[in-house]
Design a protein around this motif. Structure first.
Motif, PDB file in Angstrom:
ATOM      1  N   ILE A 283       0.850  -1.207   0.000  1.00  9.31           N
ATOM      2  CA  ILE A 283       0.000   0.000   0.000  1.00  9.31           C
ATOM      3  C   ILE A 283       0.882   1.253   0.000  1.00  9.31           C
ATOM      4  O   ILE A 283       0.388   2.359   0.003  1.00  9.31           O
TER       5      ILE A 283
ATOM      6  N   PRO B 298       3.649   2.123  -2.459  1.00  8.43           N
ATOM      7  CA  PRO B 298       4.576   1.960  -3.597  1.00  8.43           C
ATOM      8  C   PRO B 298       5.687   3.000  -3.593  1.00  8.43           C
ATOM      9  O   PRO B 298       6.775   2.756  -4.117  1.00  8.43           O
TER      10      PRO B 298
ATOM     11  N   ASN C  88       0.203  -1.056  -6.385  1.00  9.94           N
ATOM     12  CA  ASN C  88      -0.521  -0.499  -5.243  1.00  9.94           C
ATOM     13  C   ASN C  88      -1.783  -1.332  -4.965  1.00  9.94           C
ATOM     14  O   ASN C  88      -2.707  -1.368  -5.794  1.00  9.94           O
TER      15      ASN C  88
ATOM     16  N   ARG D 224      -4.107  -0.764  -3.028  1.00  7.98           N
ATOM     17  CA  ARG D 224      -5.279   0.105  -2.926  1.00  7.98           C
ATOM     18  C   ARG D 224      -5.993   0.267  -4.282  1.00  7.98           C
ATOM     19  O   ARG D 224      -7.208   0.427  -4.335  1.00  7.98           O
ATOM     20  N   ASP D 225      -5.234   0.180  -5.362  1.00  4.53           N
ATOM     21  CA  ASP D 225      -5.847   0.305  -6.693  1.00  4.53           C
ATOM     22  C   ASP D 225      -6.851  -0.831  -6.959  1.00  4.53           C
ATOM     23  O   ASP D 225      -7.643  -0.752  -7.895  1.00  4.53           O
TER      24      ASP D 225
END
Ligand code: ADE
Length: 249
Positions: free
Chosen positions: A8, A10, A37, A39-40
């Motif tokens: 989370i 990068p 990432n 989160r993406d």
């Protein structure tokens, strides 16, 4: 070798990949490093990647869905890569394991945060678990960088000198000998004469001696693993007897 780091954060990975031997190895196409990432891959407005643990208790757990989606995306890019979870519960990382990892086409490195990742990720997606030491970090990113660094420098062509990696400490269970560069005298401390002599056989002998004695003094556990040959046994015996003479003088 392709390294995909699932994180989370990068921004922790990218600056490291641009510099020094890692940067040069990327330029030379020996490795690739991509920070993915997690989160993406999270759904919803807030892109949440963690949640409270079932059963109660403190801390948060990384949710399985975004991680699973991120792993699938990394696998799609490199189907033969193995998936490694960085965790203090994993196999201890060392030089031998760095060599073992080199046999893979790619490594997908999963960096947990908080209390860790949901167990279902481990059950369904993880090929190996690796720890870089008996301490707990705030996340797996530093461990991922350690692995990228140690594995990359074993790839032929990554280091300047052709054979620099096989003379490293821990190869053959020996610590490396000492190194000196100019000036000849620094703070009254002189470079050992033998290194200035140009006598390569004597220099090699000195290097082996310092290497053995250092290992004996600093990491005797390594010497126990090593099969010493006659020359090496004699070096240590001579050193012990010189030391005895000094202490009994
Ligand atoms: N994550 C947290 N601590 C770690 C460790 N010691 N090794 C690998 N990953 C970790």
């Amino acid at each position: 070798m392709d390294f995909s780091v699932l994180t989370i954060f990068p921004e922790l990975i990218n600056p490291f990949s641009n510099l020094g031997i890692i940067g040069r190895s990327i330029e030379r196409d020996l490795i690739s490093v991509s920070a993915i990432n997690i989160r993406d891959f999270a759904k919803g407005k807030h892109k949440v990647t963690d949640d409270r643990p079932y059963g109660g208790g403190c801390g948060m757990v990384m949710k399985p869905e975004p991680l699973a989606a991120a792993i699938k995306a990394a696998k799609k890019k490199n189907p033969s890569a193995i998936t490694i979870h960085l965790t203090p519960q994993g196999r201890p990382f060392n030089q031998k394991l760095a060599h073992e990892l080199l046999d893979n086409k790619g490594l997908i490195l999963i960096c947990g945060r908080y209390e860790g990742v949901d167990e279902r990720i481990t059950h369904n997606f993880i090929d190996d678990e690796i720890s870089i030491g008996d301490y707990v970090l705030t996340g797996g990113e530093i461990a991922a960088l350690v692995i990228i660094d140690a594995v990359t420098r074993l790839i032929p062509g990554s280091l300047g000198g052709i054979d620099s990696a096989d003379k490293d400490s821990f190869e053959d269970d020996l610590l490396e000998h000492g190194h000196y560069t100019r000036p000849k005298s620094f703070m009254g401390d002189e470079v050992p004469e033998v290194l200035l002599s140009g006598n390569h056989a004597e220099i090699e002998k000195w290097r082996l001696e310092t290497s053995l004695i250092r290992t004996f003094l600093k990491r005797p556990d390594l010497l126990k693993k090593r099969q010493l040959n006659t020359q090496e046994i004699n070096i240590l015996k001579k050193w012990r007897s010189d030391l005895k003479k000094l202490t009994h003088a």
